[in-house]
Design a protein around this motif. Structure first.
Motif, PDB file in Angstrom:
ATOM      1  N   GLU A 121     -27.078  -5.897 -10.990  1.00 54.47           N
ATOM      2  CA  GLU A 121     -25.847  -5.096 -10.946  1.00 54.47           C
ATOM      3  C   GLU A 121     -24.970  -5.509  -9.758  1.00 54.47           C
ATOM      4  O   GLU A 121     -23.757  -5.644  -9.881  1.00 54.47           O
ATOM      5  N   GLU A 122     -25.596  -5.712  -8.589  1.00 50.77           N
ATOM      6  CA  GLU A 122     -24.838  -6.123  -7.397  1.00 50.77           C
ATOM      7  C   GLU A 122     -24.195  -7.490  -7.604  1.00 50.77           C
ATOM      8  O   GLU A 122     -23.056  -7.713  -7.192  1.00 50.77           O
ATOM      9  N   LYS A 123     -24.908  -8.416  -8.241  1.00 55.09           N
ATOM     10  CA  LYS A 123     -24.371  -9.754  -8.484  1.00 55.09           C
ATOM     11  C   LYS A 123     -23.188  -9.690  -9.441  1.00 55.09           C
ATOM     12  O   LYS A 123     -22.176 -10.371  -9.239  1.00 55.09           O
ATOM     13  N   ILE A 124     -23.287  -8.873 -10.477  1.00 53.17           N
ATOM     14  CA  ILE A 124     -22.188  -8.723 -11.429  1.00 53.17           C
ATOM     15  C   ILE A 124     -20.944  -8.193 -10.715  1.00 53.17           C
ATOM     16  O   ILE A 124     -19.853  -8.744 -10.855  1.00 53.17           O
ATOM     17  N   VAL A 125     -21.119  -7.145  -9.923  1.00 53.08           N
ATOM     18  CA  VAL A 125     -19.990  -6.564  -9.194  1.00 53.08           C
ATOM     19  C   VAL A 125     -19.404  -7.580  -8.222  1.00 53.08           C
ATOM     20  O   VAL A 125     -18.185  -7.753  -8.131  1.00 53.08           O
ATOM     21  N   SER A 126     -20.267  -8.287  -7.509  1.00 50.80           N
ATOM     22  CA  SER A 126     -19.818  -9.283  -6.544  1.00 50.80           C
ATOM     23  C   SER A 126     -19.001 -10.387  -7.211  1.00 50.80           C
ATOM     24  O   SER A 126     -17.937 -10.784  -6.710  1.00 50.80           O
ATOM     25  N   MET A 127     -19.471 -10.873  -8.347  1.00 53.96           N
ATOM     26  CA  MET A 127     -18.761 -11.961  -9.026  1.00 53.96           C
ATOM     27  C   MET A 127     -17.442 -11.496  -9.617  1.00 53.96           C
ATOM     28  O   MET A 127     -16.506 -12.275  -9.737  1.00 53.96           O
ATOM     29  N   LYS A 128     -17.357 -10.217  -9.983  1.00 52.71           N
ATOM     30  CA  LYS A 128     -16.104  -9.693 -10.531  1.00 52.71           C
ATOM     31  C   LYS A 128     -15.057  -9.493  -9.443  1.00 52.71           C
ATOM     32  O   LYS A 128     -13.870  -9.617  -9.694  1.00 52.71           O
ATOM     33  N   THR A 129     -15.500  -9.179  -8.232  1.00 52.96           N
ATOM     34  CA  THR A 129     -14.556  -8.801  -7.178  1.00 52.96           C
ATOM     35  C   THR A 129     -14.313  -9.868  -6.115  1.00 52.96           C
ATOM     36  O   THR A 129     -13.308  -9.818  -5.433  1.00 52.96           O
ATOM     37  N   HIS A 130     -15.221 -10.826  -5.957  1.00 55.25           N
ATOM     38  CA  HIS A 130     -15.075 -11.834  -4.903  1.00 55.25           C
ATOM     39  C   HIS A 130     -15.044 -13.228  -5.504  1.00 55.25           C
ATOM     40  O   HIS A 130     -16.048 -13.706  -6.014  1.00 55.25           O
ATOM     41  N   ARG A 131     -13.906 -13.839  -5.433  1.00 59.64           N
ATOM     42  CA  ARG A 131     -13.762 -15.218  -5.912  1.00 59.64           C
ATOM     43  C   ARG A 131     -13.463 -16.121  -4.720  1.00 59.64           C
ATOM     44  O   ARG A 131     -12.734 -15.733  -3.806  1.00 59.64           O
ATOM     45  N   PRO A 132     -13.994 -17.337  -4.725  1.00 60.69           N
ATOM     46  CA  PRO A 132     -13.686 -18.259  -3.625  1.00 60.69           C
ATOM     47  C   PRO A 132     -12.184 -18.526  -3.542  1.00 60.69           C
ATOM     48  O   PRO A 132     -11.490 -18.534  -4.555  1.00 60.69           O
ATOM     49  N   LYS A 133     -11.708 -18.739  -2.327  1.00 59.42           N
ATOM     50  CA  LYS A 133     -10.279 -19.016  -2.150  1.00 59.42           C
ATOM     51  C   LYS A 133      -9.902 -20.381  -2.709  1.00 59.42           C
ATOM     52  O   LYS A 133      -8.810 -20.581  -3.197  1.00 59.42           O
ATOM     53  N   LYS A 134     -10.830 -21.322  -2.602  1.00 58.81           N
ATOM     54  CA  LYS A 134     -10.551 -22.676  -3.064  1.00 58.81           C
ATOM     55  C   LYS A 134     -11.593 -23.073  -4.095  1.00 58.81           C
ATOM     56  O   LYS A 134     -12.792 -22.900  -3.896  1.00 58.81           O
ATOM     57  N   TRP A 135     -11.118 -23.611  -5.213  1.00 62.16           N
ATOM     58  CA  TRP A 135     -12.003 -24.066  -6.286  1.00 62.16           C
ATOM     59  C   TRP A 135     -12.540 -25.448  -5.935  1.00 62.16           C
ATOM     60  O   TRP A 135     -11.808 -26.328  -5.471  1.00 62.16           O
ATOM     61  N   ASP A 136     -13.817 -25.687  -6.170  1.00 61.14           N
ATOM     62  CA  ASP A 136     -14.433 -26.970  -5.841  1.00 61.14           C
ATOM     63  C   ASP A 136     -14.253 -28.028  -6.938  1.00 61.14           C
ATOM     64  O   ASP A 136     -14.759 -29.138  -6.827  1.00 61.14           O
ATOM     65  N   GLY A 137     -13.521 -27.680  -8.016  1.00 63.76           N
ATOM     66  CA  GLY A 137     -13.238 -28.645  -9.077  1.00 63.76           C
ATOM     67  C   GLY A 137     -14.368 -28.830 -10.076  1.00 63.76           C
ATOM     68  O   GLY A 137     -14.298 -29.691 -10.949  1.00 63.76           O
ATOM     69  N   LYS A 138     -15.411 -28.024  -9.985  1.00 63.97           N
ATOM     70  CA  LYS A 138     -16.561 -28.125 -10.890  1.00 63.97           C
ATOM     71  C   LYS A 138     -16.559 -26.949 -11.860  1.00 63.97           C
ATOM     72  O   LYS A 138     -16.231 -25.823 -11.499  1.00 63.97           O
ATOM     73  N   TRP A 139     -16.954 -27.226 -13.090  1.00 63.03           N
ATOM     74  CA  TRP A 139     -17.091 -26.197 -14.121  1.00 63.03           C
ATOM     75  C   TRP A 139     -18.553 -25.819 -14.262  1.00 63.03           C
ATOM     76  O   TRP A 139     -19.425 -26.685 -14.271  1.00 63.03           O
ATOM     77  N   ARG A 140     -18.825 -24.532 -14.401  1.00 58.60           N
ATOM     78  CA  ARG A 140     -20.187 -24.043 -14.646  1.00 58.60           C
ATOM     79  C   ARG A 140     -20.265 -23.621 -16.109  1.00 58.60           C
ATOM     80  O   ARG A 140     -19.464 -22.803 -16.559  1.00 58.60           O
ATOM     81  N   MET A 141     -21.216 -24.191 -16.807  1.00 60.91           N
ATOM     82  CA  MET A 141     -21.339 -23.917 -18.228  1.00 60.91           C
ATOM     83  C   MET A 141     -22.695 -23.272 -18.511  1.00 60.91           C
ATOM     84  O   MET A 141     -23.712 -23.691 -17.959  1.00 60.91           O
ATOM     85  N   VAL A 142     -22.660 -22.241 -19.338  1.00 58.76           N
ATOM     86  CA  VAL A 142     -23.880 -21.591 -19.790  1.00 58.76           C
ATOM     87  C   VAL A 142     -23.975 -21.820 -21.292  1.00 58.76           C
ATOM     88  O   VAL A 142     -23.058 -21.486 -22.042  1.00 58.76           O
ATOM     89  N   ILE A 143     -25.089 -22.429 -21.705  1.00 55.65           N
ATOM     90  CA  ILE A 143     -25.343 -22.722 -23.117  1.00 55.65           C
ATOM     91  C   ILE A 143     -26.621 -21.984 -23.483  1.00 55.65           C
ATOM     92  O   ILE A 143     -27.602 -22.035 -22.746  1.00 55.65           O
ATOM     93  N   PHE A 144     -26.592 -21.290 -24.607  1.00 58.26           N
ATOM     94  CA  PHE A 144     -27.804 -20.576 -24.996  1.00 58.26           C
ATOM     95  C   PHE A 144     -28.055 -20.668 -26.493  1.00 58.26           C
ATOM     96  O   PHE A 144     -27.150 -20.862 -27.293  1.00 58.26           O
ATOM     97  N   ASP A 145     -29.327 -20.551 -26.829  1.00 58.25           N
ATOM     98  CA  ASP A 145     -29.778 -20.566 -28.211  1.00 58.25           C
ATOM     99  C   ASP A 145     -30.843 -19.479 -28.315  1.00 58.25           C
ATOM    100  O   ASP A 145     -32.028 -19.730 -28.098  1.00 58.25           O
ATOM    101  N   ILE A 146     -30.387 -18.269 -28.602  1.00 53.04           N
ATOM    102  CA  ILE A 146     -31.274 -17.111 -28.649  1.00 53.04           C
ATOM    103  C   ILE A 146     -31.501 -16.740 -30.109  1.00 53.04           C
ATOM    104  O   ILE A 146     -30.532 -16.539 -30.848  1.00 53.04           O
ATOM    105  N   PRO A 147     -32.754 -16.654 -30.541  1.00 50.06           N
ATOM    106  CA  PRO A 147     -33.055 -16.395 -31.950  1.00 50.06           C
ATOM    107  C   PRO A 147     -32.409 -15.104 -32.473  1.00 50.06           C
ATOM    108  O   PRO A 147     -32.179 -14.156 -31.714  1.00 50.06           O
ATOM    109  N   GLU A 148     -32.165 -15.079 -33.761  1.00 50.58           N
ATOM    110  CA  GLU A 148     -31.519 -13.939 -34.408  1.00 50.58           C
ATOM    111  C   GLU A 148     -32.291 -12.634 -34.203  1.00 50.58           C
ATOM    112  O   GLU A 148     -31.680 -11.577 -34.042  1.00 50.58           O
TER     113      GLU A 148
END
Length: 196
Positions: free
Chosen positions: A95-122
């Motif tokens: 919960e703390e990590k979710i709140v932190s990521m929603k409210t605190h963004r770095p001032k400068k972007w490092d030019g890298k993309w973070r990708m999440v790929i998932f394959d979760i069964p039906e």
């Protein structure tokens, strides 16, 4: 739905009162049940119109947290206390990590993309839905149903999600420099456009 899935569903969703109880227990260590309601009023930043209904709601939230295995009740000197379990500590970290990521963004972007790929069964579609819900809440953008992208470090969040939702190798976290047609995603995140 099997017993494992039912157990997981009990642990997935936390309401505002439950989050406040977990936060208070996290800070206090042991939480005296008799003082839960006054502390929650401060954390929730509202005064309920019906104090009896609020007390009932608080007791119900405590029972739900215990049923989910996030707190345990102990007695000490004739008083009843709530204590976080390991699962409760993990839920608070998430919960703390979710709140932190929603409210605190770095001032400068490092030019890298973070990708999440998932394959979760039906048969685990509710877990898959919860994963998507959290990623959307944090700010990830969906490229395809099971491919989401974000411009900032999110490895800790993904690690916590994999543990909390028991996803293991069903989720892959990758970092990349660029991808075709990223202009609209850069615009979405208000990042500088490439000048080719």
């Amino acid at each position: 739905m099997g017993n494992v899935e039912k157990d997981l569903q009990k642990r997935l969703r936390l309401g505002a009162v439950e989050r406040a109880i977990l936060s208070t227990a996290s800070v206090a260590g042991l939480l005296a049940i008799a003082v839960v309601a006054p502390n929650l009023l401060k954390l929730l930043k509202f005064v309920p119109s019906n104090k009896t209904a609020f007390a009932y709601r608080t007791q119900s939230a405590l029972k739900r947290l215990a049923d989910k295995g996030l707190i345990v009740f102990i007695e000490k000197d004739g008083k009843k206390f709530a204590r976080l379990t390991t699962a409760g500590e993990d839920a608070i970290r998430l919960e703390e990590k979710i709140v932190s990521m929603k409210t605190h963004r770095p001032k400068k972007w490092d030019g890298k993309w973070r990708m999440v790929i998932f394959d979760i069964p039906e048969q685990r579609r509710k877990v898959r839905g919860r994963l998507r819900e959290i990623m959307q809440e944090v700010g990830f953008v969906r490229l395809q149903d099971s491919v989401w992208i974000f411009p900032y470090d999110s490895e800790d969040l993904v690690t916590l999600l994999k543990a909390e939702l028991r996803l293991g190798s069903d989720v892959i976290y990758a970092i990349m420099d660029s991808f075709l047609d990223e202009r609209s995603i850069r615009t979405h995140f208000k990042l500088p456009l490439k000048t080719d």
